[in-house]
Scaffold this active site. Structure first.
Site, PDB file in Angstrom:
ATOM      1  N   GLN A 125       0.931  -1.207  -0.107  1.00  0.00           N
ATOM      2  CA  GLN A 125       0.101  -0.026   0.043  1.00  0.00           C
ATOM      3  C   GLN A 125       0.893   1.291  -0.055  1.00  0.00           C
ATOM      4  O   GLN A 125       0.494   2.439  -0.274  1.00  0.00           O
ATOM      5  CB  GLN A 125      -0.995  -0.114   1.335  1.00  0.00           C
ATOM      6  CG  GLN A 125      -1.617  -0.970   1.337  1.00  0.00           C
ATOM      7  CD  GLN A 125      -2.487  -1.241   2.657  1.00  0.00           C
ATOM      8  OE1 GLN A 125      -3.341  -0.507   2.956  1.00  0.00           O
ATOM      9  NE2 GLN A 125      -1.969  -2.135   3.422  1.00  0.00           N
ATOM     10  N   ASN A 126       2.197   0.981   0.140  1.00  0.00           N
ATOM     11  CA  ASN A 126       3.169   2.181   0.455  1.00  0.00           C
ATOM     12  C   ASN A 126       3.385   2.751  -0.957  1.00  0.00           C
ATOM     13  O   ASN A 126       3.470   2.077  -1.928  1.00  0.00           O
ATOM     14  CB  ASN A 126       4.507   1.782   1.154  1.00  0.00           C
ATOM     15  CG  ASN A 126       4.201   1.126   2.361  1.00  0.00           C
ATOM     16  OD1 ASN A 126       3.078   1.333   2.906  1.00  0.00           O
ATOM     17  ND2 ASN A 126       5.102   0.437   2.906  1.00  0.00           N
ATOM     18  N   HIS A 149      -1.344   1.555  -4.282  1.00  0.00           N
ATOM     19  CA  HIS A 149      -1.823   2.874  -4.263  1.00  0.00           C
ATOM     20  C   HIS A 149      -0.817   3.864  -5.026  1.00  0.00           C
ATOM     21  O   HIS A 149      -0.860   5.078  -4.898  1.00  0.00           O
ATOM     22  CB  HIS A 149      -1.836   3.440  -2.705  1.00  0.00           C
ATOM     23  CG  HIS A 149      -2.788   2.696  -1.887  1.00  0.00           C
ATOM     24  ND1 HIS A 149      -2.856   2.397  -0.537  1.00  0.00           N
ATOM     25  CD2 HIS A 149      -3.761   1.806  -2.267  1.00  0.00           C
ATOM     26  CE1 HIS A 149      -3.715   1.500   0.003  1.00  0.00           C
ATOM     27  NE2 HIS A 149      -4.410   1.260  -1.303  1.00  0.00           N
ATOM     28  N   GLY A 196       2.508  -4.439   9.293  1.00  0.00           N
ATOM     29  CA  GLY A 196       2.499  -3.123   9.294  1.00  0.00           C
ATOM     30  C   GLY A 196       1.368  -2.291   8.651  1.00  0.00           C
ATOM     31  O   GLY A 196       1.456  -1.211   8.101  1.00  0.00           O
ATOM     32  N   ALA A 226       8.270  -4.778  12.703  1.00  0.00           N
ATOM     33  CA  ALA A 226       8.470  -5.472  11.601  1.00  0.00           C
ATOM     34  C   ALA A 226      10.211  -5.571  11.135  1.00  0.00           C
ATOM     35  O   ALA A 226      10.778  -6.665  10.822  1.00  0.00           O
ATOM     36  CB  ALA A 226       7.873  -4.929  10.304  1.00  0.00           C
TER      37      ALA A 226
HETATM   38  N1  APR Z   1       6.292  -2.662  12.642  1.00  0.00           N
HETATM   39  C1  APR Z   1       4.956  -3.089  12.230  1.00  0.00           C
HETATM   40  N2  APR Z   1       4.041  -2.282  12.365  1.00  0.00           N
HETATM   41  C2  APR Z   1       4.001  -1.148  12.548  1.00  0.00           C
HETATM   42  C3  APR Z   1       5.268  -0.503  12.938  1.00  0.00           C
HETATM   43  C4  APR Z   1       6.449  -1.180  12.954  1.00  0.00           C
HETATM   44  N3  APR Z   1       7.455  -0.640  13.334  1.00  0.00           N
HETATM   45  N4  APR Z   1       4.858   0.829  13.169  1.00  0.00           N
HETATM   46  C5  APR Z   1       3.428   1.091  13.121  1.00  0.00           C
HETATM   47  N5  APR Z   1       3.077  -0.205  12.802  1.00  0.00           N
HETATM   48  C6  APR Z   1       1.563  -0.370  12.470  1.00  0.00           C
HETATM   49  C7  APR Z   1       0.549   0.398  13.273  1.00  0.00           C
HETATM   50  O1  APR Z   1       0.166  -0.255  14.290  1.00  0.00           O
HETATM   51  C8  APR Z   1      -0.855   0.122  12.247  1.00  0.00           C
HETATM   52  O2  APR Z   1      -1.287  -0.782  12.288  1.00  0.00           O
HETATM   53  O3  APR Z   1       1.516  -0.086  11.301  1.00  0.00           O
HETATM   54  C9  APR Z   1       0.066   0.422  10.719  1.00  0.00           C
HETATM   55  C10 APR Z   1       0.054   1.666   9.923  1.00  0.00           C
HETATM   56  O4  APR Z   1      -1.154   1.788   9.818  1.00  0.00           O
HETATM   57  P1  APR Z   1      -1.687   3.071   8.844  1.00  0.00           P
HETATM   58  O5  APR Z   1      -1.024   4.233   9.361  1.00  0.00           O
HETATM   59  O6  APR Z   1      -3.344   3.206   8.753  1.00  0.00           O
HETATM   60  O7  APR Z   1      -1.347   2.518   7.343  1.00  0.00           O
HETATM   61  P2  APR Z   1      -1.784   1.947   6.358  1.00  0.00           P
HETATM   62  O8  APR Z   1      -2.174   0.548   7.250  1.00  0.00           O
HETATM   63  O9  APR Z   1      -0.570   1.609   5.305  1.00  0.00           O
HETATM   64  O10 APR Z   1      -2.841   2.980   5.469  1.00  0.00           O
HETATM   65  C11 APR Z   1      -3.464   2.252   4.463  1.00  0.00           C
HETATM   66  O11 APR Z   1      -4.395   4.290   3.973  1.00  0.00           O
HETATM   67  O12 APR Z   1      -3.955   6.526   4.110  1.00  0.00           O
HETATM   68  C12 APR Z   1      -4.049   5.517   3.261  1.00  0.00           C
HETATM   69  O13 APR Z   1      -3.311   5.109   1.224  1.00  0.00           O
HETATM   70  C13 APR Z   1      -2.959   5.366   2.609  1.00  0.00           C
HETATM   71  O14 APR Z   1      -1.846   3.248   1.876  1.00  0.00           O
HETATM   72  C14 APR Z   1      -2.340   4.201   3.033  1.00  0.00           C
HETATM   73  C15 APR Z   1      -3.664   3.264   3.459  1.00  0.00           C
END
Ligand code: APR
Length: 245
Positions: free
Chosen positions: A99-100, A117, A186, A230
């Site tokens: 998703q990154n 994305h 993550g 991670a």
């Molecule tokens: N290792 C593992 N997990 C982690 C770490 C780490 N070091 N740091 C944070 N996390 C976890 C958090 O607990 C959370 O569950 O990573 C997750 C990040 O969640 P979000 O910030 O919601 O990001 P993501 O899930 O990628 O968002 C999805 O939303 O905003 C849109 O398009 C954007 O691609 C993105 C999508």
């Protein structure tokens, strides 16, 4: 943490699919979206990551993406990214869905990546839809313009209210429903359609392995849940995997 049952399973596994979110890049210094100091805690997504916001003020939106590119440009992939790049070579059938938009999986050496994305280092012509790669940081021109027709370029990313490209989402669901093991690393597992990929994998019989510092809505469905960073847990699993079965 007991990795043995998972290692036993992985030694018998050919087809592995991985889904990553912002959490895998957190240890590289890139803010997540919904975590503490997350981007959506500081900025209103609807003001900066929607087509209407772009149409309203493309200069503002590009200033914000230029700032995010500036955050990402100097950082390096962390051990979590690097383990996944290695696994691409050791499993006969390995796929990485992310998703990154930060491009760190490419920088780590992964090749077989589905970017759900988009990618912050790519721009798209608003007239011709051509996609251009651009790593300038800072950008030389804001807003940037299409070198061939002069029209406005937009970030080649998926904004809220926009749908993903049908071929990309089709490929992601196919890779999810055909794998034997799916790692979910993550991600807060709330943004669709990405959040449905692990469920479709589980429905098709795959084992789900979640790695996250916090529980998510997916945690109850995971066969293996490892709570932690991670960049720390993936190398531990990888070390165990390198040991002869
Ligand atoms: N290792 C593992 N997990 C982690 C770490 C780490 N070091 N740091 C944070 N996390 C976890 C958090 O607990 C959370 O569950 O990573 C997750 C990040 O969640 P979000 O910030 O919601 O990001 P993501 O899930 O990628 O968002 C999805 O939303 O905003 C849109 O398009 C954007 O691609 C993105 C999508």
């Amino acid at each position: 943490m007991d990795f043995l049952p998972l290692i036993k399973l992985l030694h018998q596994t050919k087809h592995v699919t991985v889904l990553t979110g912002a959490g895998i890049s957190a240890e590289s210094g890139i803010p997540t979206f919904r975590g503490k100091n997350g981007l959506w805690k500081k900025y209103r997504a609807e003001d900066l990551a929607t087509p209407s916001a772009f149409n309203r003020d493309p200069k503002l939106i590009w200033e914000w993406y230029d700032w995010r590119r500036g955050l990402i440009a100097p950082v390096e992939p962390n051990p979590g990214h690097k383990v996944l790049a290695r696994w691409e070579k050791i499993f006969s059938d390995f796929a990485l869905i992310t998703q990154n938009i930060d491009g760190l999986h490419w920088k780590a050496g992964s090749k077989n990546i589905v970017e759900l994305h988009g990618n912050i280092w790519k721009m798209r012509c608003t007239e011709e839809e051509t996609i251009i790669e651009n790593f300038d940081s800072p950008l030389k021109e804001i807003p940037p313009r299409c070198p061939s027709c002069g029209a406005l370029l937009r970030p080649h990313v998926v904004w809220f209210g926009e749908s993903l490209s049908p071929s990309t989402i089709q490929k992601a669901f196919a890779l999810s429903s055909q794998c034997e093991v799916m790692f979910v690393i993550g991600t807060s597992a709330i943004v669709q359609p990405a959040a449905s990929l692990p469920l479709s994998a589980a429905e098709a019989g795959a084992k789900i392995v979640e790695i996250n510092i916090d529980p998510t809505p997916l945690s109850p469905y995971a066969d293996f849940s490892f709570k932690g960073k991670a960049g720390e847990i993936l190398p531990l699993i990888d070390n165990e995997l390198r040991k002869k079965p």
